[in-house]
Design an enzyme around this catalytic site. Structure first.
Site, PDB file in Angstrom:
ATOM      1  N   ASN A 117       0.809  -1.225   0.000  1.00  0.00           N
ATOM      2  CA  ASN A 117       0.000   0.000   0.000  1.00  0.00           C
ATOM      3  C   ASN A 117       0.842   1.277   0.000  1.00  0.00           C
ATOM      4  O   ASN A 117       0.459   2.278  -0.587  1.00  0.00           O
ATOM      5  CB  ASN A 117      -0.930   0.010   1.210  1.00  0.00           C
ATOM      6  CG  ASN A 117      -1.841  -1.205   1.234  1.00  0.00           C
ATOM      7  OD1 ASN A 117      -2.280  -1.677   0.180  1.00  0.00           O
ATOM      8  ND2 ASN A 117      -2.109  -1.738   2.406  1.00  0.00           N
ATOM      9  N   SER A 161       4.896  11.501   6.897  1.00  0.00           N
ATOM     10  CA  SER A 161       4.575  11.309   8.317  1.00  0.00           C
ATOM     11  C   SER A 161       5.747  11.695   9.191  1.00  0.00           C
ATOM     12  O   SER A 161       6.913  11.536   8.812  1.00  0.00           O
ATOM     13  CB  SER A 161       4.227   9.847   8.577  1.00  0.00           C
ATOM     14  OG  SER A 161       4.192   9.588   9.969  1.00  0.00           O
ATOM     15  N   TYR A 220       6.622   1.517   8.601  1.00  0.00           N
ATOM     16  CA  TYR A 220       5.750   2.587   8.095  1.00  0.00           C
ATOM     17  C   TYR A 220       6.563   3.871   7.873  1.00  0.00           C
ATOM     18  O   TYR A 220       6.468   4.515   6.823  1.00  0.00           O
ATOM     19  CB  TYR A 220       4.621   2.814   9.103  1.00  0.00           C
ATOM     20  CG  TYR A 220       3.778   4.032   8.864  1.00  0.00           C
ATOM     21  CD1 TYR A 220       2.723   4.020   7.956  1.00  0.00           C
ATOM     22  CD2 TYR A 220       4.006   5.214   9.581  1.00  0.00           C
ATOM     23  CE1 TYR A 220       1.940   5.146   7.752  1.00  0.00           C
ATOM     24  CE2 TYR A 220       3.224   6.338   9.383  1.00  0.00           C
ATOM     25  CZ  TYR A 220       2.194   6.295   8.465  1.00  0.00           C
ATOM     26  OH  TYR A 220       1.420   7.418   8.283  1.00  0.00           O
ATOM     27  N   LYS A 258       7.495   6.038   4.366  1.00  0.00           N
ATOM     28  CA  LYS A 258       7.277   7.471   4.133  1.00  0.00           C
ATOM     29  C   LYS A 258       8.560   8.134   3.616  1.00  0.00           C
ATOM     30  O   LYS A 258       8.506   9.038   2.779  1.00  0.00           O
ATOM     31  CB  LYS A 258       6.757   8.134   5.401  1.00  0.00           C
ATOM     32  CG  LYS A 258       5.361   7.650   5.815  1.00  0.00           C
ATOM     33  CD  LYS A 258       4.325   7.872   4.714  1.00  0.00           C
ATOM     34  CE  LYS A 258       2.919   7.484   5.126  1.00  0.00           C
ATOM     35  NZ  LYS A 258       1.907   7.750   4.059  1.00  0.00           N
TER      36      LYS A 258
END
Lengths: 264, 264
Positions: B85, B110, B146, B150
């Protein structure tokens, strides 16, 4: 090896490649080398595709350190192999290392992580005495999807250092050539694809700025394996007069001292 | 929209998410918004999985700018969905934008790209008057896969800016909550997984430091769409007293001026 062997066990991924061959030929006395290759080789090797995680754990069992060289080495590599070999593969290597309790990973990053500064500066950046010099503290400016994948590798390396206490040394390796001859015109004219606009004289100067001899390459990797430093991103070139990447961190953090230099 | 409509066409990926909803509710008068969502919605939407490139081009045709919000939003997301994703998906969005000639992409990055500084500094970093402040020039220290994804997105964004002339603005967005109420105890106590070690008082202070109101969030995204700046990585928070991320670049490069602030 035998029971009295005190050498550390070092797994070399991509051991069949150019730099893998330099490591196998020059560091076999210093470490108990173990090879991981994509295809069977004339020497003992764990045969595995790093993009397939399940094939990796046996190669990592009992390993003290990993030299991660596997991946697509060309700057012009398109997205699909970059994704498979450099992103998924590099994540898998770090994950397998963590899972096996490996304490140190030396990762073959690349100057293409910030190659755009060079493209902007070329060809005057290659001139003797040009003051521009870049190190790993420059903000990311990749010149390719390949360069993006190397920034990904550095970032996931940093995560493994911070979160899991793994020592991770990233080497932005310069120009290593099969013939190891910085005076050979074929070596001097070969140039990464984003710099194809350089003319023959400029190509010669560029390669003289970025050259890394086999001997210095092996030294640098040994420094990365042996240094007390537990996190670093450094450049790897010989002591070239036209250099525009800094060796300060390689010297200060890893104790790297190049023995060779390209002709001026 | 009608033929006399001078508004720019802005495609919002992840339009069904929390920030996508903020954009739909607050910026629909300013831009001709087009939604891309993973599943059918009560409003008109291009339904596509950003991990499947071939489904994307119709949504990007004729688009002036993209606000790329789609992806797994949780810091604790495991590797497989991060890969699919956030890495593959984000590459596909930039590629589809490039292919369609889209001139500007606003990318939801982020704070977790450098979350490790906060983890090291917590909880004293949340204290009023603590001098520590971080901006996008701090070296990458992701706190999660994650966060790594980013950094990947920022790097591929930079590549598209440098190589293809695309304007790319990366927003390291703070704490946006469904109830938009910085005095609500439920909002104050919700905390990203790497900070689970914080006690209730510390969680409250952290959220007050990082809060971003819906109004300021919409303003920031509008600034990113409208500013002359063609490359930036900035933080997005309200004008909070306890802030430890700098708003200097958001103010200077994008003209962002927060209207709200979390209570002290």
């Amino acid at each position: 090896m035998n029971a009295s062997d005190n050498r550390r066990t070092v797994l070399v991924t991509g051991a069949e490649g150019l730099i893998g061959t330099v490591v196998r030929e020059r560091l076999g006395d210093r470490y108990d080398l173990r090879a991981l290759t994509l295809t069977p080789q004339p020497y003992p090797s764990y045969v595995a595709d790093i993009a397939e995680y399940d094939a990796l754990p046996p190669a990592f069992a009992g390993v003290d350190a990993v030299v991660h060289l596997a991946g697509s080495p060309a700057v012009e590599t398109p997205w699909e192999p970059v994704l498979r070999n450099n992103i998924i593969g590099t994540r898998n290597v770090f994950e397998a290392a963590r899972e096996a309790g490996v304490q140190r990973v030396v990762f073959a990053s690349s100057n293409h992580a910030i190659g755009m500064y060079e493209i902007d500066g070329a060809p005057s950046i290659y001139a003797l005495g040009d003051p521009r010099v870049y190190d790993a503290h420059a903000e990311p400016r990749p010149d390719s999807l390949y360069g993006v994948s190397k920034l990904f590798g550095e970032a996931i390396g940093r995560l493994h250092h911070d979160l899991h206490g793994m020592a991770v040394i990233c080497l932005r390796i310069g120009t290593v050539r099969p013939d190891d001859d910085p005076a050979s015109e074929a070596t001097l004219q070969a140039i990464p694809e984003p710099l194809a606009f350089l003319n023959p004289k400029q190509r010669r100067e560029r390669t003289r700025a970025t050259w890394l001899s086999h001997r210095d390459c092996a030294n640098l990797i040994a420094c990365a394996l042996d240094a007390p430093a537990d996190w670093a991103i450094v450049y790897g070139i010989s002591n070239n007069s036209r250099q525009f990447w800094s060796l300060d961190d390689a010297r200060a953090l890893l104790g790297y001292a190049p023995n060779d230099a390209a002709p001026i």
